[in-house]
Design a protein around this motif. Sequence first.
Motif, short mmCIF file in Angstrom:
data_model
loop_
_atom_site.label_atom_id
_atom_site.label_comp_id
_atom_site.label_asym_id
_atom_site.label_seq_id
_atom_site.Cartn_x
_atom_site.Cartn_y
_atom_site.Cartn_z
N GLN A 1 0.85 -1.21 0.00
CA GLN A 1 0.00 0.00 0.00
C GLN A 1 0.88 1.26 0.00
N ASP A 2 1.96 1.21 0.79
CA ASP A 2 2.85 2.38 0.83
C ASP A 2 3.60 2.53 -0.49
N LEU A 3 3.99 1.38 -1.06
CA LEU A 3 4.66 1.43 -2.37
C LEU A 3 3.71 2.01 -3.42
N LEU A 4 2.45 1.58 -3.38
CA LEU A 4 1.45 2.09 -4.33
C LEU A 4 1.34 3.61 -4.23
N LYS A 5 1.25 4.12 -3.01
CA LYS A 5 1.16 5.56 -2.82
C LYS A 5 2.40 6.26 -3.38
N ALA A 6 3.57 5.67 -3.14
CA ALA A 6 4.82 6.28 -3.63
C ALA A 6 4.85 6.25 -5.17
N LEU A 7 4.44 5.12 -5.77
CA LEU A 7 4.44 5.04 -7.24
C LEU A 7 3.47 6.06 -7.83
N ARG A 8 2.34 6.23 -7.18
CA ARG A 8 1.30 7.12 -7.72
C ARG A 8 1.69 8.59 -7.69
N GLU A 9 2.82 8.91 -7.05
CA GLU A 9 3.26 10.31 -7.11
C GLU A 9 3.72 10.66 -8.52
N TRP A 10 4.10 9.65 -9.31
CA TRP A 10 4.55 9.98 -10.66
C TRP A 10 4.16 8.95 -11.72
N TYR A 11 3.84 7.72 -11.32
CA TYR A 11 3.52 6.69 -12.32
C TYR A 11 2.01 6.72 -12.60
N ILE A 12 1.63 7.00 -13.87
CA ILE A 12 0.21 7.22 -14.15
C ILE A 12 -0.45 6.07 -14.91
N ARG A 13 0.34 5.06 -15.34
CA ARG A 13 -0.25 3.94 -16.07
C ARG A 13 -0.99 3.03 -15.09
N PRO A 14 -1.77 2.03 -15.62
CA PRO A 14 -2.59 1.22 -14.71
C PRO A 14 -1.78 0.37 -13.72
N VAL A 15 -2.31 0.31 -12.50
CA VAL A 15 -1.77 -0.59 -11.47
C VAL A 15 -2.91 -1.50 -11.02
#
Length: 230
Positions: free
Chosen positions: A66-80
Motif C-alpha cells: 500500500q505504501d509502495l502504491l502511494k509512492a508510485l502514484r506520485e509519478w507513475y500514471i499507467r494502470p496498477v
Amino acid sequence: MTDPTALEILVIEDDLAICRLLEIALEANGYKTSFVPTAREAKITTAMRQPALVLLDLGLPDADGQDLLKALREWYIRPVIVVSARDSEAEIIKALDNGANDYLTKPFRTGELLARIRAALRQDQPEAADPVKTYGDLIIDLAARVVRKNGEMVKLTSTEYALLALFVRNEGKVLTHQFILREVWGPGYVERTEYPRVFVGQLRKKIETDPNYPKLISTESGVGYRFEAE
Ligand code: CA
C-alpha cells in the motif's frame, strides 16, 4: 522471441511460484514481462522501464505494498492492478483510494486477470474525442447531456446524470462508495453511504435492460460499483 512492440507488464511479487505462473500466462498472451521481488527494486525498475501496466502484490518483504502504491502514484500514471491475498473490504478500498485501477484477490483465475489487464489497458488509451458513447442499445452523449435507450430519450435527474457521467468517464474501473459520494455529492457527503445504493438502483431501472440482472453497472460487494459494457 518476444515481439519488440509488445507491451511490458512489471510484476512486483516475491512469491516465485506466482511469478512463474504469471510469466507463462502473460507471455502466452503477447505481453513482455519483468519481475521484481522488493519495493526498493520496484521503484527503480518502474522508473527505468516505464511499464505499460504494473501488477502489485501487497505483502512484500521490505515494505507494505500500500505504501509502495502511494509512492508510485506520485509519478507513475499507467494502470496498477493489485493482486493480493488480502481480501478484506478495508484493504481493497484502501488500495483503490491509493490509486490502484483494480484489485484481484489470490488465488485468482488467470482468465480473469487477463481480462482485467485488457480492460485497464483499454482505459489507459488516450480518450477519443468523441463525446458520444454507445453501449449496445444505450447511447450517452456527454456533450449534449442526452441519454437514449432503444432510440427513446431517457429522463434522468441531474444527480442521476452526474452519477452516470462519472461511471462513463471511469469505465471499467471500480469506484468506491466514498469516491462516488465525493465526486457526485461533494466532500461533505462521504458518510451518506446509502446514497450510491439508492441512486444506482434508480439509474439501473432507467438504463439496464433488466434492472434485476444489471449488465452495465455491477456491484463490487462492500466496495462500490463498476460500469462496464460487454
Ligand atoms: Ca507476497
